[in-house]
Design a protein around this motif. Structure first.
Motif, short mmCIF file in Angstrom:
data_model
loop_
_atom_site.label_atom_id
_atom_site.label_comp_id
_atom_site.label_asym_id
_atom_site.label_seq_id
_atom_site.Cartn_x
_atom_site.Cartn_y
_atom_site.Cartn_z
N LEU A 30 0.86 -1.27 -0.28
CA LEU A 30 0.11 -0.10 -0.15
C LEU A 30 0.77 1.13 0.22
O LEU A 30 1.55 1.38 0.88
CB LEU A 30 -1.24 -0.01 1.19
N SER A 31 0.90 2.15 -0.95
CA SER A 31 1.77 2.99 -1.28
C SER A 31 1.12 4.02 -1.50
O SER A 31 -0.15 4.64 -2.80
CB SER A 31 2.50 2.79 -2.41
N LYS A 38 -4.92 4.34 3.42
CA LYS A 38 -4.11 3.15 3.44
C LYS A 38 -4.26 1.53 5.15
O LYS A 38 -4.47 1.36 4.74
CB LYS A 38 -2.31 3.04 3.78
N THR A 39 -4.35 2.87 6.21
CA THR A 39 -4.84 2.32 6.93
C THR A 39 -6.32 1.96 7.39
O THR A 39 -6.47 0.99 7.48
CB THR A 39 -4.57 3.20 8.33
N THR A 40 -6.74 2.64 6.68
CA THR A 40 -8.67 3.17 6.53
C THR A 40 -8.81 2.09 5.55
O THR A 40 -10.02 0.55 6.43
CB THR A 40 -9.50 3.83 5.81
N THR A 54 -9.51 -2.84 18.48
CA THR A 54 -9.48 -1.40 17.39
C THR A 54 -8.22 -1.65 16.24
O THR A 54 -8.01 -2.92 16.64
CB THR A 54 -8.93 -0.75 18.14
N VAL A 55 -8.14 -1.32 15.46
CA VAL A 55 -7.09 -1.48 14.44
C VAL A 55 -6.59 -0.06 14.84
O VAL A 55 -6.80 0.81 14.38
CB VAL A 55 -8.20 -1.37 12.75
N LYS A 56 -5.06 -0.09 15.23
CA LYS A 56 -3.96 0.65 15.33
C LYS A 56 -2.64 0.86 14.22
O LYS A 56 -2.31 -0.81 13.53
CB LYS A 56 -3.48 0.90 16.45
N SER A 57 -3.02 1.52 13.32
CA SER A 57 -1.39 1.87 12.75
C SER A 57 -0.34 1.56 13.06
O SER A 57 0.11 1.83 13.70
CB SER A 57 -1.18 3.19 11.92
N PRO A 58 0.76 1.17 12.66
CA PRO A 58 1.91 0.13 13.08
C PRO A 58 2.72 0.94 13.40
O PRO A 58 4.02 0.87 12.86
CB PRO A 58 1.95 -1.03 12.91
N THR A 59 2.48 2.98 12.86
CA THR A 59 3.86 3.55 12.73
C THR A 59 5.26 3.17 13.69
O THR A 59 6.11 3.41 12.95
CB THR A 59 2.99 5.00 12.35
#
Length: 154
Positions: A30-31, A38-40, A54-59
């Motif tokens: 996903l670029s 992307k996270t959505t 919850t889905v959290k961004s792994p930033t």
């Protein structure tokens, strides 16, 4: 394949559809710019496989894992990677398996340290509209896109 996604709900619907037709062993890249969805899309993908938390961004963590029945989903975010060698340090290759699906945000930060994706989705943010270019890079990816092209609920 090119498509326009007009809302976060539609992006989640696309993620759900991808989850419905994806299969183990796939790698999906996903670029795109920050805030492009992307996270959505990943959230929708996980919801499509039954994840309700919850889905959290792994930033900051670089990877989040989700054990969902027969699949393990690894959600990577390489935004904070400064050098491709860092991919080796996190043990990326250890996550690849025939029972896992890897969803990778910011794959370009990994350079040549990761394999060619089955699917590459390029996100472009244009005002409030997200434009997606979805390309297959392998036979698995071709199969997935052939199933996705019949879906038009975006």
């Amino acid at each position: 394949m090119h498509t326009v996604v007009s809302s976060p709900e539609a992006m989640e619907m696309l993620g759900r559809e991808l989850a419905r037709i994806a299969f183990a062993g796939m790698q999906i890249h996903l670029s795109g710019d920050l805030g492009a969805g992307k996270t959505t899309l990943v959230r929708g993908f996980l919801r499509g496989l039954g994840h309700t938390d919850t889905v959290k961004s792994p930033t900051y963590t670089l990877v989040e894992s989700y054990n969902l029945g027969t699949f393990t989903i690894y959600h990577f975010d390489f935004y904070r990677v400064r050098h491709p060698d860092e991919i080796e340090l996190i043990g990326f290759r250890d996550y690849r398996s025939d029972t896992a699906i890897c969803l990778i945000e910011w794959p370009e930060k990994a350079g040549q340290r990761i394999d060619l994706p089955d699917i590459l989705i390029k996100f472009t943010l244009d005002a409030d509209v997200r434009k997606l270019e979805i390309n297959s890079c392998t036979d698995k990816g071709n199969l997935l896109i052939s199933k996705l092209t019949s879906w038009s609920k975006l």
